[in-house]
Design an enzyme around this catalytic site. Structure first.
Site, PDB file in Angstrom:
ATOM      1  N   HIS A   1       0.880  -1.180   0.000  1.00  0.00           N
ATOM      2  CA  HIS A   1       0.000   0.000   0.000  1.00  0.00           C
ATOM      3  C   HIS A   1       0.917   1.230   0.000  1.00  0.00           C
ATOM      4  O   HIS A   1       1.738   1.393   0.917  1.00  0.00           O
ATOM      5  CB  HIS A   1      -0.925  -0.015   1.218  1.00  0.00           C
ATOM      6  CG  HIS A   1      -1.945  -1.117   1.141  1.00  0.00           C
ATOM      7  ND1 HIS A   1      -2.295  -1.896   2.228  1.00  0.00           N
ATOM      8  CD2 HIS A   1      -2.670  -1.566   0.082  1.00  0.00           C
ATOM      9  CE1 HIS A   1      -3.217  -2.778   1.829  1.00  0.00           C
ATOM     10  NE2 HIS A   1      -3.462  -2.604   0.540  1.00  0.00           N
TER      11      HIS A   1
ATOM     12  N   GLU B   1       1.546   3.624   3.118  1.00  0.00           N
ATOM     13  CA  GLU B   1       1.898   3.058   4.428  1.00  0.00           C
ATOM     14  C   GLU B   1       3.418   3.119   4.535  1.00  0.00           C
ATOM     15  O   GLU B   1       4.140   2.252   4.065  1.00  0.00           O
ATOM     16  CB  GLU B   1       1.316   1.654   4.551  1.00  0.00           C
ATOM     17  CG  GLU B   1      -0.211   1.721   4.473  1.00  0.00           C
ATOM     18  CD  GLU B   1      -0.924   0.378   4.566  1.00  0.00           C
ATOM     19  OE1 GLU B   1      -0.275  -0.642   4.870  1.00  0.00           O
ATOM     20  OE2 GLU B   1      -2.141   0.372   4.344  1.00  0.00           O
TER      21      GLU B   1
ATOM     22  N   HIS C   1       3.018  -3.457   6.610  1.00  0.00           N
ATOM     23  CA  HIS C   1       1.842  -2.576   6.511  1.00  0.00           C
ATOM     24  C   HIS C   1       1.735  -1.686   7.738  1.00  0.00           C
ATOM     25  O   HIS C   1       2.308  -1.968   8.787  1.00  0.00           O
ATOM     26  CB  HIS C   1       0.560  -3.417   6.403  1.00  0.00           C
ATOM     27  CG  HIS C   1       0.408  -4.091   5.083  1.00  0.00           C
ATOM     28  ND1 HIS C   1      -0.448  -3.640   4.109  1.00  0.00           N
ATOM     29  CD2 HIS C   1       1.020  -5.181   4.569  1.00  0.00           C
ATOM     30  CE1 HIS C   1      -0.369  -4.425   3.046  1.00  0.00           C
ATOM     31  NE2 HIS C   1       0.524  -5.380   3.296  1.00  0.00           N
TER      32      HIS C   1
ATOM     33  N   GLU D   1       1.817  -5.604  10.760  1.00  0.00           N
ATOM     34  CA  GLU D   1       0.828  -4.514  10.654  1.00  0.00           C
ATOM     35  C   GLU D   1       1.004  -3.631  11.887  1.00  0.00           C
ATOM     36  O   GLU D   1       0.598  -4.003  12.979  1.00  0.00           O
ATOM     37  CB  GLU D   1      -0.572  -5.140  10.630  1.00  0.00           C
ATOM     38  CG  GLU D   1      -1.719  -4.195  10.469  1.00  0.00           C
ATOM     39  CD  GLU D   1      -1.957  -3.785   9.011  1.00  0.00           C
ATOM     40  OE1 GLU D   1      -1.766  -2.598   8.738  1.00  0.00           O
ATOM     41  OE2 GLU D   1      -2.325  -4.646   8.188  1.00  0.00           O
TER      42      GLU D   1
HETATM   43 ZN   LIG Z   1      -1.777  -2.017   4.224  1.00  0.00          ZN
END
Ligand SMILES: [Zn+2]
Length: 331
Positions: A25, A28, A118, A182
């Site tokens: 992404h 991020e 992420h 994450e």
């Molecule tokens: Zn992400």
């Protein structure tokens, strides 16, 4: 689905090829900057048993600092999507390139492990997400999680799929084993020092575990049987909306930032944007996470529900033999 049987054994292969991916992404930024710094100056001299491939996944999205350009790259790796001919978007094209480099998914040639980096705007702490829970490899992955839990603050372990994950669309599934780090809270398009350094600690802690496992240098204590708290994802909760589809309520102040804390029957969940009235939780107890994740708002998702459970992780034996882990049923 039903739990899996304990006792089937296979051996942990040496983990050799590791893909480390940032910018799946494009907004991020801790993963983007961590991978960039490692591409500039690889710091892998302590990990001689590993071949580490650092990769920025979505270059165009990184350039414009957006989650994606045409479609979410992290939803392009299911079996059916990879085998479809419709490479009609930048991300679909990129997915094929990444699959060729890290995978191909489901093949013997695939990398042993992919770590995908992420960030979330929610108060997630240092999240470790495992999607493929279906093989005995879950055994060493959970031992690795415990190793990280002892070395990095505020670790939460999330299992987001029980059973067959071949239609799950996430990038790290292109390798034989997946891990997603994450880390949050961090607003998309920004860089928070603590988040960056915690993500770096997770990455180097994981590499350290793998190197020491490959060299049979994990201590008896590190390999011993242990009990590990994990959260198993059970479904999404959507925002209340009006008849025209517009948002009717925000996350209640009492719930904001309370990721991985128990949400009980009768607790405030939402607050009506006009009347100010509280909307209360009317389901059984759960442990929410991804509360107020910015990227989920366009899908109307307020948070994800999980159940908390304690798993017994058998000793990681020095001969590398692995057991299936008994997982609870999720209805
Ligand atoms: Zn992400």
């Amino acid at each position: 689905m039903a739990g899996t049987a304990v006792g089937q054994r296979h051996a942990m292969r040496g983990i050799k090829r590791v893909a480390l991916v940032g910018g799946t992404h494009g907004n991020e930024l801790s993963g983007v900057h961590l991978v960039r710094s490692l591409l500039r100056q690889p710091s892998f001299q302590d990990f001689k048993s590993l071949e580490i491939d650092c990769l920025l996944a979505n270059d165009l999205a990184i350039e414009v600092c957006r989650r994606f350009v045409d479609r979410d790259l992290n939803r392009c790796f299911s079996r059916s999507t990879l085998h479809s001919d419709a490479a009609d978007s930048y991300e679909m094209h990129r997915a094929q390139e990444i699959n060729a480099r890290i995978g191909p998914r489901f093949s013997a040639e695939a990398s042993d492990l992919c770590i995908d980096l992420h960030n979330t705007t929610s108060n997630f702490g240092c999240g470790i997400i495992i999607t493929d829970t279906s093989s005995p490899d879950l055994h060493w992955k959970l031992q690795l999680c415990d190793y990280l839990r002892c070395r990095v603050p505020n670790v939460h372990i999330l299992l987001d799929c029980l059973g067959d994950c071949s239609e799950e669309p996430y990038l790290p599934l292109t390798a034989k084993n997946d891990l997603t780090f994450e880390v949050g809270p961090q607003a998309h398009g920004t860089l928070v020092s603590e988040v960056f350094w915690n993500q770096r600690r997770l990455v180097f802690g994981a590499l350290d575990f793998l190197e020491r496992f490959n060299r049979q240098q994990l201590s008896d204590e590190e390999r011993s049987e242990k009990t590990l708290e994990v959260f198993i994802q059970t479904g999404a909760v959507h925002y209340p909306t009006r008849s025209d589809g517009s948002l009717r309520a925000s996350i209640a102040a009492e719930l904001q930032g309370k990721d991985f804390q128990a949400l009980h029957l009768g607790d405030p969940v939402f607050q009506d944007l006009e009347s100010g009235e509280m909307i209360l939780w009317d389901e059984p107890e759960c442990y929410p996470c991804f509360i107020n994740e910015a990227a989920y708002l366009s899908s109307g998702i307020a948070f994800q529900k999980t159940m908390r459970c304690q798993l017994t992780i058998p000793e990681l034996r020095s001969d590398g033999s692995l057991c299936n882990i008994e997982l609870p049923s999720v209805d």
